[in-house]
Structures are given as structure tokens and as C-alpha cells.
Enzyme design. Sequence first.
Site, PDB file in Angstrom:
ATOM      1  CB  VAL A 119      -0.949   0.006   1.219  1.00 33.34           C
ATOM      2  CG1 VAL A 119      -1.705   1.332   1.300  1.00 33.34           C
ATOM      3  CG2 VAL A 119      -1.943  -1.148   1.120  1.00 33.34           C
ATOM      4  N   PRO A 126      11.337   0.238   8.428  1.00 35.89           N
ATOM      5  CG  PRO A 126      11.053  -0.973  10.395  1.00 35.89           C
ATOM      6  CD  PRO A 126      10.321  -0.098   9.432  1.00 35.89           C
ATOM      7  N   GLY A 130      10.867  -4.305   5.915  1.00 40.66           N
ATOM      8  CA  GLY A 130       9.448  -4.182   5.602  1.00 40.66           C
ATOM      9  C   GLY A 130       9.155  -3.559   4.250  1.00 40.66           C
ATOM     10  CG  ASP A 187      -6.574  -1.008   4.330  1.00 41.90           C
ATOM     11  OD1 ASP A 187      -7.233  -0.754   3.309  1.00 41.90           O
ATOM     12  OD2 ASP A 187      -5.530  -1.690   4.319  1.00 41.90           O
TER      13      ASP A 187
END
Length: 283
Positions: free
Chosen positions: A35, A55, A58, A121
Site C-alpha cells: 500500500v 524498517p 518491511g 484501510d
Amino acid sequence: MDNEDSRIKGLGGGSLLIAWQLKDKNVLIVGGGEVASQRVESILTADANITVLSPEKGLHPRTRKFIGLRPDRITYHDRPFQGQEELDNMDMVLTALDDNDLSRSIVEMSRKMRIPVNAADIPDLCDFYFGAQIRDGPLQIMISTNGNGPRMASLIKTRLQQGLSGLEGDAITKIGLLRNKLKERAPGVGGSLGRERMRWMTGLCNEWKMEDFTVLDEAMMTKVLDEGWEKKRRIPTLEQVGGKSPAQKQGTSPFSLAILPTTIGFFVGALTVGLLLMYPRRR
């Protein structure tokens, strides 16, 4: 009560869709996943300066690619969000995190500093939404479901694309160039001259097919102004300025072309990339 009265009484329940100008503004994106990569792409389109906090482990491959290819616009920090100081000098904040509690905390900080914020979201936390977009040069069409059904926005985008000829972006670019040339001949902002320019450009766009503008070159643009604007604001035909209307794109049905003006009119009227909050900022 007539139809117009009923329409006015029924207004509400939507969002203000506008073209938010972010050029050279500072946008913070917290998160580096899929996203986040979509948010990076959307913000790059607007020529903003982007700071990504995530990080390294990720980072989604597309996020990593954007960071590697666009160091001119993207600053990356290999770390998680550390606190309110991360928001200093930011004009917009976007969170793309799996941690809803952290997202809520960032939203609260942003609101205290009067910075527009979007939490992926979590619609109830968002000052604005991202929608499905169609992009063709200067043409941008946004389809928003106001957070109700992102997948439906994607399906509607596909239907709209099927109704486009693929020439719209080029046509709009040429119209913009012609408009700038007209402003050079008849400079000024507002007033009767400004209204006259607008009426003449509107008349030209109404009389010509959209595809006709794609064949204009510098010489033909000059001739359009010479034969039109300079001669009692008449509307010359494409043939009169030395052009020839391009053939209809293969596979584009007459029905698609017939519904195109309505489609473009509706969705370009809803153009934008978000909901702009017009309030003062506190640093």
C-alpha cells in the site's frame, strides 16, 4: 417541487474531489509495504517531496524500486516512526501500517498540528481518500467510493477506460499549448478580455472533435489564432488551418465515442487526488 429542487435537497454524503497541488510540498509516508508503494506512486505524480519511514525488512519490492530510482524526490529512513518530531515541516501525512494503534496515534498527532492525514484501510480516520485513477498525460480521472468499496472503484475504472479513445491526453496537451499562445496574444487576467478568451476557447472545443486537436502543430496553432481569434473571434475548421481529422481508432465503437463527453465531463468534474483542508497550520 421540481427535479432541480429535489437534486439540491439531496446533496450530501460525498467528498469534495479536487486537484490538490502538491508540487514541492513535503509528504510523509509511514510504512513501506504494498500500500505504501501505491501511495508513493500517487504522490510522485504530484511532484511532491516524499519521506518514507520504514524498517528495510518491511519494504515491498516496488517501494524499494521507487526509492532507488527517484532519489530526487524520495528520502528514505530505515527506521520505524519515532514520534511527533517526524511530522515537523510536513504538509501531508500518510500511514500504510498493519498497526492500527500506531496509525491512530499518528493521526491524532497530525490533527493537533493541523496536517491533513490519511490512514490506509481506516476510513473513519481519514481527512481524504485515495481512489482509482486513470492517467493520460495531463488528464487525470479519479473514481472514489468514499471508502465504501475500493474494488468497485477499480471495476468502474476499467469500464471507463474502455470508453476512452487513448487520444484524450494528447488532445488536452495541444489545447493547453493553444491556450497559452492565445494568452500571449491577448494577455491579462480576468475582466472582459478573459471572458472573451474563455468563450472563444469553449466554442473551439465544442465545434471540433477531441481527436482533431491531436494533429495540431505549431504552424496550425498559429493559423487557428490568425484565422479565428484575430478575425472577429470566429471558429475555423480543422481543414481551414491545414489539418485533417484523424481516423477513428480501430476497436473504438461509435457508442463509446458518443458517451465519452458525458463520461469525461462527470469524472473530470470530480478530478483530484484528495480532500484539501483549508485551515491554518500550527508548527
